[in-house]
Design a protein around this motif. Structure first.
Motif, short mmCIF file in Angstrom:
data_model
loop_
_atom_site.label_atom_id
_atom_site.label_comp_id
_atom_site.label_asym_id
_atom_site.label_seq_id
_atom_site.Cartn_x
_atom_site.Cartn_y
_atom_site.Cartn_z
N VAL A 75 15.48 1.65 3.34
CA VAL A 75 15.58 1.52 4.79
C VAL A 75 15.71 0.05 5.19
O VAL A 75 15.28 -0.84 4.47
N GLU A 90 11.61 0.09 8.90
CA GLU A 90 10.48 0.08 7.96
C GLU A 90 9.34 0.97 8.44
O GLU A 90 8.63 1.58 7.63
N LEU A 93 9.53 4.52 7.06
CA LEU A 93 9.05 4.70 5.69
C LEU A 93 7.52 4.62 5.64
O LEU A 93 6.86 5.44 5.00
N LEU A 94 6.97 3.63 6.34
CA LEU A 94 5.51 3.48 6.34
C LEU A 94 4.86 4.70 6.98
O LEU A 94 3.83 5.19 6.50
N ARG A 97 4.92 7.61 4.45
CA ARG A 97 3.90 7.43 3.40
C ARG A 97 2.52 7.79 3.94
O ARG A 97 1.74 8.47 3.30
N ARG A 107 4.68 1.95 -10.01
CA ARG A 107 5.91 1.16 -10.23
C ARG A 107 5.96 0.67 -11.68
O ARG A 107 5.47 -0.42 -11.99
N ARG A 135 0.13 0.46 -7.03
CA ARG A 135 -0.04 -0.21 -5.74
C ARG A 135 -0.69 0.75 -4.74
O ARG A 135 -0.17 1.85 -4.53
N TYR A 142 -1.00 -3.43 5.81
CA TYR A 142 0.13 -2.68 6.37
C TYR A 142 -0.30 -1.77 7.52
O TYR A 142 0.53 -1.44 8.37
N ASP A 248 3.12 -5.03 -3.27
CA ASP A 248 4.48 -5.22 -2.77
C ASP A 248 5.07 -6.49 -3.37
O ASP A 248 6.20 -6.50 -3.88
N VAL A 290 12.54 0.76 -6.06
CA VAL A 290 11.74 -0.30 -5.46
C VAL A 290 12.62 -1.22 -4.58
O VAL A 290 12.14 -1.81 -3.62
C1 IPM Z 1 8.77 -1.53 -0.67
C2 IPM Z 1 9.40 -2.08 0.57
C3 IPM Z 1 8.65 -1.56 1.78
C4 IPM Z 1 7.24 -2.07 1.68
C5 IPM Z 1 9.27 -1.92 3.14
C6 IPM Z 1 10.70 -1.48 3.23
C7 IPM Z 1 8.46 -1.37 4.28
O1 IPM Z 1 9.45 -3.47 0.54
O2 IPM Z 1 8.72 -0.30 -0.82
O3 IPM Z 1 8.32 -2.31 -1.51
O4 IPM Z 1 6.94 -3.21 2.08
O5 IPM Z 1 6.38 -1.31 1.21
#
Ligand code: IPM
Ligand code: MN
Length: 379
Positions: A75, A90, A93-94, A97, A107, A135, A142, A248, A290
């Motif tokens: 994204v 972003e 995605l956040l 999650r 990862r 992670r 965040y 991250d 990633v």
């Molecule tokens: C990641 C990305 C994301 C994060 C962003 C896109 C919100 O950098 O998955 O590592 O910071 O978690």
């Protein structure tokens, strides 16, 4: 489960390009397993902002909840950079999650032999690296409140908050211990305990949790010196566990070891840790490379699909409980690299760079034989 219900969220930039290749690999693997795949595609990030006015719709979250797994591209992009935090790509995605409770982001960083000379580091430093960053994904800076930018008598100030509860720390450290037990038994807990309260708590809880896992050697590492060791002595590490922002940052750093940010896959998991690592059947997960949306090369068909393809391998391992098929996908990627195939990010001077699609096709060819050997009845 005779059918895999998969939500596909290609997102922005190179997301759709790399996911197309990954999706084809997944279809091929599932076909060999006699498993039907029901793909449902939806929007997230900038694509959703443009079409729906928000980076993530409620009904997309609901579809994810009804699915066995989510496959996500990337994204973000310059087009949406001016937007405030809450409405940026972003945030989609956040939000996903968080809504799905995906607190553990795995990862893995494994250096393929064929790429040991593709890093700015000496090959002897990176050869044989096989580490796993765990992670924490739904807490910390965040998501901490308060979080704002304000203007006070004409001068601006901003606040972010770094909170962690005992529950949040212990569940992710437990999972990291389980994973370390199934690997080489070494766990590095990363923090900044010489400065931060949350890190002191993190260190205390990590020590308590790890004491219940015989066979685990726990070390604590400060994030700054750990960042240095990660590129000077990366083979020292097995499993590393850390809070959201540290994870991250260190995972992008670790991508240098693998030769390109395009190489790394990830799995985001929820629920209680498995009793037997790697053997938990049909666990829900969100799988994504990633790397980001790479707007500079988007639409050119030259992105590296390996991170996305290896994310499919993680789906096979964690959601479908098929470590053998996951391994076959990873072996297929290794074989293609061994034969000298390179995408633009991996090609050296004078070397031909394959397109995203060409590389994906080679992986599927290399996978076909391996699948026949694994699942002979498909002939
Ligand atoms: C990641 C990305 C994301 C994060 C962003 C896109 C919100 O950098 O998955 O590592 O910071 O978690
Ligand atoms: Mn990142």
């Amino acid at each position: 489960m005779s059918e895999l219900r998969l939500l596909v969220l290609p997102g922005d930039g190179i997301g759709p390009e790399v996911l197309a290749e990954a999706q084809a690999v997944l279809e091929q693997a599932c076909h060999a397993l006699g498993l039907a795949v029901r793909f449902q595609e939806d929007r997230i990030g900038g694509a959703a902002i443009d079409a729906d006015g928000v980076p993530l719709r409620e009904d997309t979250i609901e579809t994810a909840r009804q699915s066995d797994a989510v496959l996500l591209g990337a994204v973000g992009g310059p087009k949406w950079d001016h937007l405030p935090k809450a409405t940026r790509p972003e945030a989609g995605l956040l939000g996903l999650r968080k809504a799905l409770g995906l607190f553990a982001n795995l990862r893995p960083v494994k250096v393929f032999d064929a790429l040991a000379d593709r890093t700015p580091l000496k090959p002897e430093i990176v050869r044989g690296v096989d580490l796993l960053i765990v992670r924490e994904l739904t807490g910390g800076l965040y998501f901490g409140e308060p979080s704002f930018v304000a203007r006070d008598a004409g001068a601006r100030h901003a606040v972010d908050t770094l909170p962690y509860t005992e529950h949040e720390i212990s569940r992710v450290v437990r999972l990291a211990c389980e994973l370390a037990q199934a690997r080489r038994g070494k766990l590095t807990s990363v923090d900044k305990a010489n400065v931060l309260n949350t890190s002191q708590l993190w260190r205390e809880i990590a020590t308590e949790v790890a004491s219940h896992y015989p066979g685990i050697t726990l070390e604590h590492a400060l994030v700054d010196s750990c960042a240095m060791r990660l590129i000077s002595r990366p083979r020292d590490f097995d499993v590393l566990v850390m809070e959201n922002l540290f994870g991250d940052i260190l995972s992008d750093e670790a991508a240098v070891l693998a030769g390109s940010l395009g190489m790394l896959p990830s799995a985001s998991l929820h629920g209680e840790p498995p009793t037997r690592p790697g053997t938990v059947a049909r666990r829900f997960g969100l799988y994504e490379p990633v790397h980001g949306s790479a707007p500079d090369i988007a639409g050119k068909g030259i992105a590296n699909p390996i991170g996305a393809i290896l994310s499919v391998a993680m789906l096979l391992r964690w959601t479908l409980d098929r470590a053998d098929v996951a391994q076959a996908v990873e072996d297929a990627v290794a074989a293609v690299l061994d034969e000298g195939a390179r995408t633009a990010d991996l090609a050296g001077p004078g070397e031909r760079a394959l397109s995203t699609q060409q590389f994906g096709e080679l992986v599927r060819q290399a996978l076909a034989d391996r699948l026949v050997r694994l699942v002979p009845q498909q002939r």
